[in-house]
Design an enzyme around this catalytic site. Structure first.
Site, PDB file in Angstrom:
ATOM      1  N   ARG A   1     -14.701  12.050 -14.889  1.00  0.00           N
ATOM      2  CA  ARG A   1     -15.894  12.701 -14.316  1.00  0.00           C
ATOM      3  C   ARG A   1     -16.890  13.080 -15.420  1.00  0.00           C
ATOM      4  NH1 ARG A   1     -13.107  17.382 -11.304  1.00  0.00           N
ATOM      5  NH2 ARG A   1     -15.199  18.090 -10.784  1.00  0.00           N
TER       6      ARG A   1
ATOM      7  N   ARG B   1     -27.548  12.443  -9.035  1.00  0.00           N
ATOM      8  CA  ARG B   1     -26.889  12.317 -10.330  1.00  0.00           C
ATOM      9  C   ARG B   1     -26.992  10.915 -10.910  1.00  0.00           C
ATOM     10  NH1 ARG B   1     -21.091  14.914  -9.674  1.00  0.00           N
ATOM     11  NH2 ARG B   1     -21.739  15.802  -7.738  1.00  0.00           N
TER      12      ARG B   1
ATOM     13  N   LYS C   1     -22.553  24.978 -10.912  1.00  0.00           N
ATOM     14  CA  LYS C   1     -23.552  24.671  -9.875  1.00  0.00           C
ATOM     15  C   LYS C   1     -23.177  25.301  -8.528  1.00  0.00           C
ATOM     16  CE  LYS C   1     -22.808  20.210 -10.289  1.00  0.00           C
ATOM     17  NZ  LYS C   1     -21.720  20.183 -11.285  1.00  0.00           N
TER      18      LYS C   1
ATOM     19  N   ARG D   1      -8.395  21.755  -6.438  1.00  0.00           N
ATOM     20  CA  ARG D   1      -9.029  20.501  -6.007  1.00  0.00           C
ATOM     21  C   ARG D   1      -8.302  19.304  -6.598  1.00  0.00           C
ATOM     22  NH1 ARG D   1     -15.513  20.658  -6.627  1.00  0.00           N
ATOM     23  NH2 ARG D   1     -15.165  18.599  -7.539  1.00  0.00           N
TER      24      ARG D   1
ATOM     25  N   ARG E   1      -9.686  26.299 -11.870  1.00  0.00           N
ATOM     26  CA  ARG E   1     -10.470  26.579 -10.657  1.00  0.00           C
ATOM     27  C   ARG E   1      -9.589  26.477  -9.407  1.00  0.00           C
ATOM     28  NH1 ARG E   1     -15.670  23.126  -9.177  1.00  0.00           N
ATOM     29  NH2 ARG E   1     -14.216  21.416  -9.538  1.00  0.00           N
TER      30      ARG E   1
HETATM   31  P1  G5P Z   1     -18.804  17.703  -6.906  1.00  0.00           P
HETATM   32  O1  G5P Z   1     -17.980  18.411  -5.925  1.00  0.00           O
HETATM   33  O2  G5P Z   1     -20.249  17.863  -6.899  1.00  0.00           O
HETATM   34  P2  G5P Z   1     -18.878  18.164  -9.793  1.00  0.00           P
HETATM   35  O3  G5P Z   1     -17.943  17.457 -10.667  1.00  0.00           O
HETATM   36  O4  G5P Z   1     -20.300  17.779  -9.903  1.00  0.00           O
HETATM   37  O5  G5P Z   1     -18.204  18.025  -8.349  1.00  0.00           O
HETATM   38  P3  G5P Z   1     -17.916  20.747  -9.698  1.00  0.00           P
HETATM   39  O6  G5P Z   1     -16.604  20.328 -10.252  1.00  0.00           O
HETATM   40  O7  G5P Z   1     -17.990  21.127  -8.260  1.00  0.00           O
HETATM   41  O8  G5P Z   1     -18.996  19.667 -10.020  1.00  0.00           O
HETATM   42  P4  G5P Z   1     -19.522  23.083 -10.404  1.00  0.00           P
HETATM   43  O9  G5P Z   1     -19.884  23.223  -8.977  1.00  0.00           O
HETATM   44  O10 G5P Z   1     -20.626  22.847 -11.386  1.00  0.00           O
HETATM   45  O11 G5P Z   1     -18.423  21.953 -10.633  1.00  0.00           O
HETATM   46  O12 G5P Z   1     -18.699  24.345 -10.913  1.00  0.00           O
HETATM   47  P5  G5P Z   1     -18.143  25.639 -10.089  1.00  0.00           P
HETATM   48  O13 G5P Z   1     -17.204  25.226  -9.031  1.00  0.00           O
HETATM   49  O14 G5P Z   1     -19.280  26.529  -9.734  1.00  0.00           O
HETATM   50  O15 G5P Z   1     -17.337  26.392 -11.273  1.00  0.00           O
HETATM   51  C1  G5P Z   1     -16.216  25.815 -11.907  1.00  0.00           C
HETATM   52  C2  G5P Z   1     -15.268  26.919 -12.405  1.00  0.00           C
HETATM   53  O16 G5P Z   1     -15.913  27.685 -13.409  1.00  0.00           O
HETATM   54  C3  G5P Z   1     -14.852  27.918 -11.307  1.00  0.00           C
HETATM   55  O17 G5P Z   1     -13.494  28.271 -11.497  1.00  0.00           O
HETATM   56  C4  G5P Z   1     -15.776  29.125 -11.512  1.00  0.00           C
HETATM   57  O18 G5P Z   1     -15.150  30.342 -11.128  1.00  0.00           O
HETATM   58  C5  G5P Z   1     -16.040  29.059 -13.011  1.00  0.00           C
HETATM   59  N1  G5P Z   1     -17.443  29.447 -13.335  1.00  0.00           N
HETATM   60  C6  G5P Z   1     -18.559  29.089 -12.653  1.00  0.00           C
HETATM   61  N2  G5P Z   1     -19.657  29.596 -13.221  1.00  0.00           N
HETATM   62  C7  G5P Z   1     -19.246  30.296 -14.308  1.00  0.00           C
HETATM   63  C8  G5P Z   1     -19.938  31.048 -15.316  1.00  0.00           C
HETATM   64  O19 G5P Z   1     -21.174  31.169 -15.306  1.00  0.00           O
HETATM   65  N3  G5P Z   1     -19.173  31.618 -16.285  1.00  0.00           N
HETATM   66  C9  G5P Z   1     -17.807  31.485 -16.314  1.00  0.00           C
HETATM   67  N4  G5P Z   1     -17.143  32.063 -17.325  1.00  0.00           N
HETATM   68  N5  G5P Z   1     -17.119  30.781 -15.366  1.00  0.00           N
HETATM   69  C10 G5P Z   1     -17.825  30.205 -14.382  1.00  0.00           C
HETATM   70  O20 G5P Z   1     -18.497  16.121  -6.790  1.00  0.00           O
HETATM   71  C11 G5P Z   1     -17.179  15.658  -6.659  1.00  0.00           C
HETATM   72  C12 G5P Z   1     -17.169  14.135  -6.550  1.00  0.00           C
HETATM   73  O21 G5P Z   1     -17.923  13.744  -5.392  1.00  0.00           O
HETATM   74  C13 G5P Z   1     -18.658  12.538  -5.638  1.00  0.00           C
HETATM   75  C14 G5P Z   1     -18.193  12.053  -7.012  1.00  0.00           C
HETATM   76  O22 G5P Z   1     -17.074  11.236  -6.847  1.00  0.00           O
HETATM   77  C15 G5P Z   1     -17.809  13.371  -7.706  1.00  0.00           C
HETATM   78  O23 G5P Z   1     -16.903  13.176  -8.787  1.00  0.00           O
HETATM   79  N6  G5P Z   1     -20.093  12.849  -5.589  1.00  0.00           N
HETATM   80  C16 G5P Z   1     -21.067  11.972  -5.820  1.00  0.00           C
HETATM   81  N7  G5P Z   1     -21.039  10.645  -6.145  1.00  0.00           N
HETATM   82  C17 G5P Z   1     -22.241  10.052  -6.345  1.00  0.00           C
HETATM   83  N8  G5P Z   1     -23.431  10.685  -6.266  1.00  0.00           N
HETATM   84  C18 G5P Z   1     -23.498  12.000  -5.938  1.00  0.00           C
HETATM   85  N9  G5P Z   1     -24.686  12.627  -5.868  1.00  0.00           N
HETATM   86  C19 G5P Z   1     -22.280  12.697  -5.706  1.00  0.00           C
HETATM   87  N10 G5P Z   1     -21.995  13.970  -5.385  1.00  0.00           N
HETATM   88  C20 G5P Z   1     -20.655  14.055  -5.319  1.00  0.00           C
HETATM   89 MG    MG Z   2     -19.375  22.194  -7.188  1.00  0.00          MG
END
Ligand code: G5P
Ligand code: MG
Length: 213
Positions: free
Chosen positions: A170, A87, A13, A159, A126
């Site tokens: 998670r 979410r 995302k 992170r 990551r």
């Molecule tokens: P976050 O910060 O929103 P998450 O768990 O939803 O955290 P996260 O971990 O940030 O999501 P992402 O953004 O989906 O994941 O993924 P990313 O960072 O882009 O990519 C991850 C890895 O994969 C990277 O190393 C990247 O290089 C690689 N990658 C990406 N895309 C690709 C691809 O297409 N191909 C390949 N091969 N690799 C790829 O939320 C954190 C916490 O905040 C709270 C909660 O406690 C949550 O746990 N929170 C909320 N709580 C309640 N309600 C809400 N709405 C909340 N929002 C946040």
């Molecule tokens: Mg993210």
């Protein structure tokens, strides 16, 4: 235009949001990034959110909805990518209401569908820049100089919630809370499923194809 990126932790995302804000006129609302900034700044919000985030739990809905309301008040008239919000079904309904008050709505919800086994590897590898938020991976997208961001020279870190035990929680939260949210959006015909397991370039193309229809 308002779009939502919904998907499991590590599904891409944040990576796609950065691509879209660079190439199109979107701004990104990443609730995770806002919470991490609040923790770094030591604000009341940060103090309250930290325990939930460290445990891999969701921050309560009322706190999240207030953050989003404030963001939308400050960014009226802009096209927004909602990254990581909503979410829960309750957050989704609140968002609909808040947008309706500004005569706005969600146009599309992109669900990054991906096999959970891939996610552990993505998240444990990551690294993120603490200054500009650039996202790296130690194998697939390493920074040129270790621990230093290619874009801004800031510090690149692992992170604190990217540890295996927190990731497991998670993922459970995603299944239990965000699973029903995805079904909610499916029932409103806003949901577009994309294959999140490909390369970032191919994931980008899938979203772009739908947006330019
Ligand atoms: P976050 O910060 O929103 P998450 O768990 O939803 O955290 P996260 O971990 O940030 O999501 P992402 O953004 O989906 O994941 O993924 P990313 O960072 O882009 O990519 C991850 C890895 O994969 C990277 O190393 C990247 O290089 C690689 N990658 C990406 N895309 C690709 C691809 O297409 N191909 C390949 N091969 N690799 C790829 O939320 C954190 C916490 O905040 C709270 C909660 O406690 C949550 O746990 N929170 C909320 N709580 C309640 N309600 C809400 N709405 C909340 N929002 C946040
Ligand atoms: Mg993210």
């Amino acid at each position: 235009m308002n779009i939502v990126f919904i998907g499991a932790p590590g599904s891409g995302k944040g990576t796609q949001s950065r691509e879209f804000i660079e190439k199109y006129k979107f701004i990104q609302l990443s609730t995770g990034d806002l919470l991490r900034s609040a923790i770094s700044a030591g604000t009341e919000l940060g103090k309250e959110a930290k325990a939930f985030m460290d445990a891999g739990k969701l921050v309560p809905d009322d706190i999240m909805v207030n953050i989003v309301k404030g963001f939308l008040r400050d960014n009226r008239g802009k096209s927004v990518i909602f990254d990581g919000f909503p979410r829960t079904v309750s957050q989704a309904k609140s968002l609909q209401q808040v947008l309706a008050e500004q005569e706005l709505a969600i146009d599309r919800v992109f669900y990054f569908k991906i096999n959970p086994q891939i996610l552990i590897k993505r998240l444990t590898g990551r690294r993120v820049c603490t200054n500009c938020g650039e996202i790296y991976h130690i194998e697939t997208k390493p920074s040129k100089k270790e621990l230093t961001c290619d874009v801004c020279g800031g510090s690149v870190v692992h992170r604190s919630d990217d540890k295996e035990d927190v990731i497991t929680e998670r993922l459970a939260q995603f299944e239990n809370n965000t699973g029903p949210t995805i079904e909610y959006y499916r029932s409103t015909n806003l949901l577009v499923e994309i294959d999140g397991s490909l390369t970032p370039e191919l994931v980008f193309k899938q979203i772009q194809n739908v947006l330019t229809l």
